[in-house]
Design a protein around this motif. Structure first.
Motif, mmCIF file in Angstrom:
data_model
loop_
_atom_site.group_PDB
_atom_site.id
_atom_site.type_symbol
_atom_site.label_atom_id
_atom_site.label_comp_id
_atom_site.label_asym_id
_atom_site.label_seq_id
_atom_site.Cartn_x
_atom_site.Cartn_y
_atom_site.Cartn_z
ATOM 1 N N SER A 117 -12.963 -0.488 -42.810
ATOM 2 C CA SER A 117 -11.566 -0.893 -42.998
ATOM 3 C C SER A 117 -10.713 -0.424 -41.828
ATOM 4 O O SER A 117 -11.034 0.560 -41.160
ATOM 5 C CB SER A 117 -11.014 -0.351 -44.319
ATOM 6 N N TRP A 118 -9.622 -1.143 -41.598
ATOM 7 C CA TRP A 118 -8.745 -0.873 -40.473
ATOM 8 C C TRP A 118 -7.332 -1.313 -40.813
ATOM 9 O O TRP A 118 -7.102 -2.061 -41.751
ATOM 10 C CB TRP A 118 -9.249 -1.592 -39.221
ATOM 11 N N THR A 119 -6.386 -0.857 -40.013
ATOM 12 C CA THR A 119 -4.988 -1.282 -40.088
ATOM 13 C C THR A 119 -4.580 -1.624 -38.670
ATOM 14 O O THR A 119 -4.757 -0.817 -37.764
ATOM 15 C CB THR A 119 -4.092 -0.147 -40.619
ATOM 16 N N LEU B 199 2.499 -7.758 -34.972
ATOM 17 C CA LEU B 199 3.015 -8.601 -33.900
ATOM 18 C C LEU B 199 2.338 -8.306 -32.567
ATOM 19 O O LEU B 199 2.970 -8.307 -31.524
ATOM 20 C CB LEU B 199 4.531 -8.402 -33.783
ATOM 21 N N ASP B 200 1.021 -8.071 -32.610
ATOM 22 C CA ASP B 200 0.314 -7.729 -31.378
ATOM 23 C C ASP B 200 -0.279 -8.941 -30.668
ATOM 24 O O ASP B 200 -0.882 -8.817 -29.621
ATOM 25 C CB ASP B 200 -0.773 -6.692 -31.648
ATOM 26 N N GLY B 201 -0.127 -10.134 -31.235
ATOM 27 C CA GLY B 201 -0.629 -11.345 -30.591
ATOM 28 C C GLY B 201 -2.121 -11.570 -30.741
ATOM 29 O O GLY B 201 -2.668 -12.491 -30.153
ATOM 30 N N ILE B 202 -2.794 -10.757 -31.531
ATOM 31 C CA ILE B 202 -4.238 -10.906 -31.733
ATOM 32 C C ILE B 202 -4.448 -11.702 -33.019
ATOM 33 O O ILE B 202 -4.128 -11.228 -34.104
ATOM 34 C CB ILE B 202 -4.933 -9.534 -31.815
ATOM 35 N N ASP B 203 -4.965 -12.914 -32.885
ATOM 36 C CA ASP B 203 -5.187 -13.788 -34.036
ATOM 37 C C ASP B 203 -6.562 -13.567 -34.663
ATOM 38 O O ASP B 203 -6.744 -13.788 -35.848
ATOM 39 C CB ASP B 203 -5.058 -15.258 -33.629
ATOM 40 N N ASN C 35 -15.066 -13.728 -34.711
ATOM 41 C CA ASN C 35 -13.858 -14.469 -35.112
ATOM 42 C C ASN C 35 -13.258 -13.953 -36.421
ATOM 43 O O ASN C 35 -12.828 -14.729 -37.276
ATOM 44 C CB ASN C 35 -14.129 -15.968 -35.247
ATOM 45 N N VAL C 36 -13.204 -12.645 -36.593
ATOM 46 C CA VAL C 36 -12.591 -12.075 -37.796
ATOM 47 C C VAL C 36 -11.093 -12.376 -37.740
ATOM 48 O O VAL C 36 -10.427 -12.047 -36.755
ATOM 49 C CB VAL C 36 -12.821 -10.548 -37.871
ATOM 50 N N PRO C 37 -10.536 -13.004 -38.788
ATOM 51 C CA PRO C 37 -9.104 -13.310 -38.774
ATOM 52 C C PRO C 37 -8.253 -12.037 -38.819
ATOM 53 O O PRO C 37 -8.610 -11.065 -39.477
ATOM 54 C CB PRO C 37 -8.890 -14.143 -40.036
ATOM 55 N N ALA C 38 -7.137 -12.059 -38.128
ATOM 56 C CA ALA C 38 -6.243 -10.900 -38.091
ATOM 57 C C ALA C 38 -5.674 -10.569 -39.465
ATOM 58 O O ALA C 38 -5.227 -9.456 -39.693
ATOM 59 C CB ALA C 38 -5.106 -11.157 -37.105
ATOM 60 N N SER C 39 -5.715 -11.510 -40.377
ATOM 61 C CA SER C 39 -5.196 -11.267 -41.725
ATOM 62 C C SER C 39 -6.111 -10.350 -42.540
ATOM 63 O O SER C 39 -5.683 -9.791 -43.546
ATOM 64 C CB SER C 39 -5.012 -12.593 -42.470
ATOM 65 N N MET C 40 -7.359 -10.182 -42.126
ATOM 66 C CA MET C 40 -8.290 -9.308 -42.847
ATOM 67 C C MET C 40 -8.069 -7.859 -42.440
ATOM 68 O O MET C 40 -7.705 -7.580 -41.300
ATOM 69 C CB MET C 40 -9.740 -9.703 -42.568
#
Length: 196
Positions: free
Chosen positions: A51-53, A57-61, A81-86
């Protein structure tokens, strides 16, 4: 004549105005690895939590997740291609060599950009210490065998509709370079105005 106008403004006010001007170019990166941490071990034959946080607004999608050992050359490709929303993944381990020098990296593998990495942690064949509890409702990725840089990613998520993070990362670094050059130019301008 207009240069003399700048000399009437106190330098602290000029500095504040110039800093305010550069705020849109500033970018604050934040990426914390919550699990695994030092003292935690992942166990073969079990599902382990990654897990991570990360900053919003870092521009990484999207990004890639890789695992590496410090003492042995070789990577294990976990997810592409892990989505930034995860913010977490469950990692099931099968026959991964036991050692205490593993770490997980969050990268853009297309451009070789490292966003963050975990502290070193252990992988064991049986639970000897502090382990992690898997998260519910989160995808599980299965990793098996020793690190092998010729293997493919264990899982690949669908790419974002923005065309990937590669070009975005290049744009972000261009903005950073422009911000630094602008700051340097403002320092030179301030020095020239001080001398005049």
């Amino acid at each position: 004549m207009h240069f003399r106008l700048f000399s009437l403004i106190p330098p602290s006010v000029l500095s504040f105005l110039l800093a305010w001007y550069l705020i849109p170019f500033a970018k604050a990166d934040y990426w914390a690895v919550n699990s695994p941490t030092t003292g935690v071990e992942w166990v073969n034959g079990q599902t382990n939590l990654l897990s991570w946080t990360k900053g919003l607004l870092d521009g990484i999608d999207e990004f890639d997740v890789e695992m590496q050992r410090l003492s042995v050359a070789g990577l294990t490709y976990i997810a592409h291609n892990v989505p930034a929303s995860m913010s977490s993944l469950n990692v099931y381990l099968q026959n991964v060599p036991a050692a205490d020098d593993y770490y997980v990296m969050f990268v853009n593998s297309s451009h070789g950009i490292l966003y963050a990495s975990s502290p070193s942690f252990a992988i064991a064949n049986t639970s000897n210490g502090s382990t992690t509890t898997p998260a519910s409702g989160v995808p599980t990725v299965t990793i098996s065998g020793a690190p092998n840089p010729t293997d493919l990613f264990a899982t690949t998520f669908a790419g974002s509709s923005s065309g990937g993070t590669g070009w975005r990362a290049v744009q972000d670094s261009s903005l950073q370079i422009m911000a630094v050059l602008s700051a340097m130019a403002m320092c030179v301008l301030g020095g020239v105005l001080t001398v005049l």
